[in-house]
Design a protein around this motif. Sequence first.
Motif, PDB file in Angstrom:
ATOM      1  N   ASN A 120       1.275  -1.101   0.327  1.00 12.88           N
ATOM      2  CA  ASN A 120      -0.034   0.081  -0.344  1.00 12.88           C
ATOM      3  C   ASN A 120       0.919   1.593   0.203  1.00 12.88           C
ATOM      4  O   ASN A 120       2.164   1.549   1.071  1.00 12.88           O
ATOM      5  CB  ASN A 120      -1.064  -0.230   0.887  1.00 12.88           C
TER       6      ASN A 120
ATOM      7  N   LYS B 241       2.464   3.148  -6.764  1.00 18.79           N
ATOM      8  CA  LYS B 241       2.431   1.715  -8.554  1.00 18.79           C
ATOM      9  C   LYS B 241       1.496   2.411  -8.871  1.00 18.79           C
ATOM     10  O   LYS B 241       1.244   2.815 -10.289  1.00 18.79           O
ATOM     11  CB  LYS B 241       1.439   0.556  -7.571  1.00 18.79           C
TER      12      LYS B 241
ATOM     13  N   THR C 239       0.855   5.467  -8.355  1.00 23.77           N
ATOM     14  CA  THR C 239       1.794   6.981  -9.347  1.00 23.77           C
ATOM     15  C   THR C 239       2.341   6.447 -10.093  1.00 23.77           C
ATOM     16  O   THR C 239       1.838   7.630 -11.516  1.00 23.77           O
ATOM     17  CB  THR C 239       2.678   7.449  -8.297  1.00 23.77           C
TER      18      THR C 239
ATOM     19  N   GLN D 163      -1.508  -5.819  -6.103  1.00 20.45           N
ATOM     20  CA  GLN D 163      -1.911  -5.805  -4.857  1.00 20.45           C
ATOM     21  C   GLN D 163      -1.079  -7.253  -3.866  1.00 20.45           C
ATOM     22  O   GLN D 163      -0.213  -7.924  -3.314  1.00 20.45           O
ATOM     23  CB  GLN D 163      -2.094  -5.255  -3.266  1.00 20.45           C
TER      24      GLN D 163
HETATM   25  N1  LIG Z   1      -3.610  12.480  -4.955  1.00 20.98           N
HETATM   26  C1  LIG Z   1      -2.228  12.582  -4.163  1.00 20.98           C
HETATM   27  N2  LIG Z   1      -2.304  13.298  -3.248  1.00 20.98           N
HETATM   28  C2  LIG Z   1      -1.612  13.115  -2.045  1.00 20.98           C
HETATM   29  N3  LIG Z   1      -0.512  11.942  -2.318  1.00 20.98           N
HETATM   30  C3  LIG Z   1      -1.762  11.384  -2.487  1.00 20.98           C
HETATM   31  C4  LIG Z   1      -2.150  11.082  -3.997  1.00 20.98           C
HETATM   32  N4  LIG Z   1      -2.187  10.104  -4.736  1.00 20.98           N
HETATM   33  C5  LIG Z   1      -1.023   8.964  -3.467  1.00 20.98           C
HETATM   34  N5  LIG Z   1      -0.765   9.991  -2.842  1.00 20.98           N
HETATM   35  C6  LIG Z   1       0.976   9.420  -1.719  1.00 20.98           C
HETATM   36  O1  LIG Z   1       1.645   8.848  -2.837  1.00 20.98           O
HETATM   37  C7  LIG Z   1       2.242   8.089  -2.586  1.00 20.98           C
HETATM   38  C8  LIG Z   1       2.146   6.661  -3.351  1.00 20.98           C
HETATM   39  O2  LIG Z   1       1.181   6.288  -3.244  1.00 20.98           O
HETATM   40  P1  LIG Z   1      -0.159   5.197  -4.825  1.00 20.98           P
HETATM   41  O3  LIG Z   1      -1.279   5.747  -4.098  1.00 20.98           O
HETATM   42  O4  LIG Z   1       0.850   5.615  -6.106  1.00 20.98           O
HETATM   43  O5  LIG Z   1       0.200   4.443  -4.370  1.00 20.98           O
HETATM   44  P2  LIG Z   1       0.013   2.312  -4.439  1.00 20.98           P
HETATM   45  O6  LIG Z   1       1.314   1.672  -4.786  1.00 20.98           O
HETATM   46  O7  LIG Z   1      -0.649   2.689  -5.842  1.00 20.98           O
HETATM   47  O8  LIG Z   1      -1.105   2.412  -3.472  1.00 20.98           O
HETATM   48  P3  LIG Z   1      -2.036   1.144  -2.670  1.00 20.98           P
HETATM   49  O9  LIG Z   1      -1.664   0.132  -3.635  1.00 20.98           O
HETATM   50  O10 LIG Z   1      -3.114   1.782  -1.967  1.00 20.98           O
HETATM   51  O11 LIG Z   1      -3.313   1.395  -4.548  1.00 20.98           O
HETATM   52  C9  LIG Z   1       1.120   7.466  -0.309  1.00 20.98           C
HETATM   53  O12 LIG Z   1       1.715   7.566  -0.309  1.00 20.98           O
HETATM   54  C10 LIG Z   1       0.413   8.046  -0.924  1.00 20.98           C
HETATM   55  O13 LIG Z   1      -0.311   8.563   0.040  1.00 20.98           O
END
Ligand SMILES: Nc1ncnc2c1ncn2[C@@H]1O[C@H](COP(=O)(O)OP(=O)(O)OP(=O)(O)O)[C@@H](O)[C@H]1O
Length: 238
Positions: free
Chosen positions: A37, A41, A43, A192
Amino acid sequence: MMLEVKDLAAAYSGIEALRGVSLHIEAGEMVALIGANGAGKSTLLNCLSGTVRARRGSVHFEGHNITGMKPHRVAREGLLQVPEGRQILVELTVEENLLLGELARGSRTSNYGLKDVYQLFPILEERRTQKGGTLSGGQQQMLAIGRALMGGPRLLLLDEPSLGLSPLITDQVFEALRRLNGSGLTILLVEQNAHRALQATQRAYLLEHGELAFQGKSADLINDEKVIAHYLGHMTAA
Ligand SMILES: Nc1ncnc2c1ncn2[C@@H]1O[C@H](COP(=O)(O)OP(=O)(O)OP(=O)(O)O)[C@@H](O)[C@H]1O
Ligand SMILES: [Mg+2]
């Protein structure tokens, strides 16, 4: 090389979410991007599809520099994303949703039409006149994939296609991805559920806190219990 990502970095209000990631995908591959989490990913996928702007680094797709391109331009290049949470149009019918997907491809021809999508997901043909909002979660995921196919992807990006789906429906979705990849479609799969993703793919990248922690053959990673336990902890349950 179909996709080449170099030193990609992204931040939200100054907080770094991606800290210099480099990766590549060859035509015909199905590659997993796994991680806990918040690892970054989504992003990363969003930077590729143009919905998040990279603050550093480059993305080349089929020889074109697509860094910083707007999402609709990226889609026209043939890089199509199935977004997390599906984002189908609930008031439109299944078929209308699919036909809207065609708009993404611009003047390119698509390898996939309605017939192909219905062959892949027969339930969508049965429900073709129903509103998107009446579909189950699994059917909506199928619709989101079908819509992306209508856009004529050369590379398909999927963000957590199994999220919230029953094991049975997850199997169906993964089987569809296997068939698509088998027929030549290149796929980058964010999951995930590391175990499933590794089983379904040839190669994998593991993200941790916005950085690549590991990369290699999926078959090697799946057997590397130390890596799996360390980086993915509880998520190893299939
Ligand atoms: N729109 C946003 N505004 C601020 N912070 C964000 C935003 N989107 C993601 N983040 C932050 O950026 C980081 C990466 O988030 P991201 O969504 O890319 O992770 P992920 O690997 O896709 O997680 P998940 O498995 O929960 O989907 C995290 O710390 C998240 O809180
Ligand atoms: Mg995510």
